[in-house]
Design an enzyme around this catalytic site. Structure first.
Site, short mmCIF file in Angstrom:
data_model
loop_
_atom_site.label_atom_id
_atom_site.label_comp_id
_atom_site.label_asym_id
_atom_site.label_seq_id
_atom_site.Cartn_x
_atom_site.Cartn_y
_atom_site.Cartn_z
N ASP A 119 -24.43 8.85 -57.79
CA ASP A 119 -23.42 9.24 -56.83
C ASP A 119 -22.31 9.99 -57.59
O ASP A 119 -22.28 9.96 -58.82
CB ASP A 119 -22.87 7.98 -56.15
CG ASP A 119 -21.75 8.26 -55.18
OD1 ASP A 119 -21.83 9.25 -54.43
OD2 ASP A 119 -20.77 7.50 -55.20
N ASP A 121 -18.50 10.76 -56.11
CA ASP A 121 -17.15 10.25 -55.89
C ASP A 121 -17.07 8.77 -56.25
O ASP A 121 -17.89 7.96 -55.80
CB ASP A 121 -16.74 10.44 -54.43
CG ASP A 121 -16.56 11.91 -54.08
OD1 ASP A 121 -15.75 12.22 -53.20
OD2 ASP A 121 -17.24 12.76 -54.71
#
Length: 320
Positions: A119, A121
């Site tokens: 991922d 953020d």
């Protein structure tokens, strides 16, 4: 000697571990034979000039033969609980100790080529980009509340994304450049990427954020794959919509599988890391699913946790 799993114990270097190495060996010896051990020590983070020095780590890695991965995972979880290390469901802001134990299958640890899918953020980078964009519209707090609920799994991600992006309607597209300049990588991120690349491993990032932010960062780091949502822009303004398919939790798992297939790698040679409910599917599908400073919804499901703000610890779990 046929190794079936490796037990990796990590804790903050500036604190005494609740679970001692001796207690850990005693725990796993009931379910397999410890045939080798290796001390682990990590320096303080010195990623780049924008980061203050971080906390170092220490620990041990045990090689176990004739064991069962799931039984070992249950045993070390029980040992941590007995030692007083809080389980994810009991976490509050003060309950994260930075101590965790991961059981890593030998099929991943010994794989000659590994694929890491992360991922972006609050994992690869420290911030939530959509909140940074929303700050330019004076709606950061509103958008942050929706982001938190989505990452806890309380809201459908696609619906929450559309609602948050609507708050950006009318902003000048130049805010993307302004936000991009303020992005901070997570401590240890550059070291992790450098180590993976030097070992011939592959790296992909898949984000519920935006490709306009991600693409330059992925190019700078030399990542192999990068996918994110596409902010729609018309006449130099953000329209408040995303173009094309939404990158949600199902899409993240799909890209993990697709990239592994393109590289000719089995899922057993993949690692997936994230921080929220949107990462659940890819974390479950991978050879080793890692929760990085994560919400409870993900941390309780992952094979391994990293509660230190040190992304390079992920490389220790991967045998790098």
């Amino acid at each position: 000697m046929q190794i079936t799993a490796y037990v990796v114990h990590i804790h903050r270097a500036d604190t005494a571990p609740a679970l001692t190495t001796g207690a850990l060996i005693a725990t796993v010896s009931h379910l397999g034979t410890v045939v080798d051990s290796r001390p682990l020590t990590g320096p303080q983070v010195h990623d780049d000039a924008t980061h203050a020095p971080g906390i170092g780590y220490t620990g041990v890695r045990l090689a176990v033969e004739d064991g069962d991965v799931e039984a070992l995972r249950s045993a070390v979880a029980a040992a941590l609980a007995q030692a007083g290390v809080p389980a994810p469901e009991a976490w509050g802001e003060s309950a994260r100790t930075g101590e965790s134990v991961a059981v890593v299958p030998a099929s991943l640890m010994q794989a000659p080529t590994k694929l890491l899918v992360m991922d972006v953020d609050s994992t690869l980078i420290q911030q939530e980009v959509i909140e940074m964009l929303a700050a330019h519209a004076g709606r950061e707090a509103e958008v942050a509340a929706v982001t938190e609920a989505a990452m806890r799994g309380e809201l459908d991600f696609a619906q929450s994304l559309h609602a948050r992006v609507e708050a950006l309607a009318g902003l000048d597209a130049s805010v993307i450049d302004a936000v991009r300049e303020r992005i901070l990588l997570s401590p240890g991120a550059r070291d992790l990427v450098r180590t993976l690349r030097s070992g011939g491993h592959r790296i992909g990032v898949v984000s519920g954020g935006f490709i306009q932010i991600l693409r330059p960062l992925a190019d700078e780091l030399g990542l192999d794959f990068a996918v994110a949502n596409d902010l729609e822009i018309a006449d130099g303004k953000l329209t408040g919509r995303v173009a094309g398919e939404v990158v949600d939790r199902a899409a993240k798992e799909r890209y993990l599988r697709q990239w592994a297939e393109e590289l000719g790698l089995p899922l057993e040679a993949t690692i997936a890391a994230g921080d929220g409910a949107n990462d659940l599917d890819m974390v479950r599908a991978s050879g080793l699913g890692v929760a990085y400073c994560a919400k409870q919804a993900l941390a309780s499901e992952a094979d391994a946790r990293i509660d230190l703000p040190r992304l390079d610890v992920l490389g220790v779990y991967a045998g790098l």
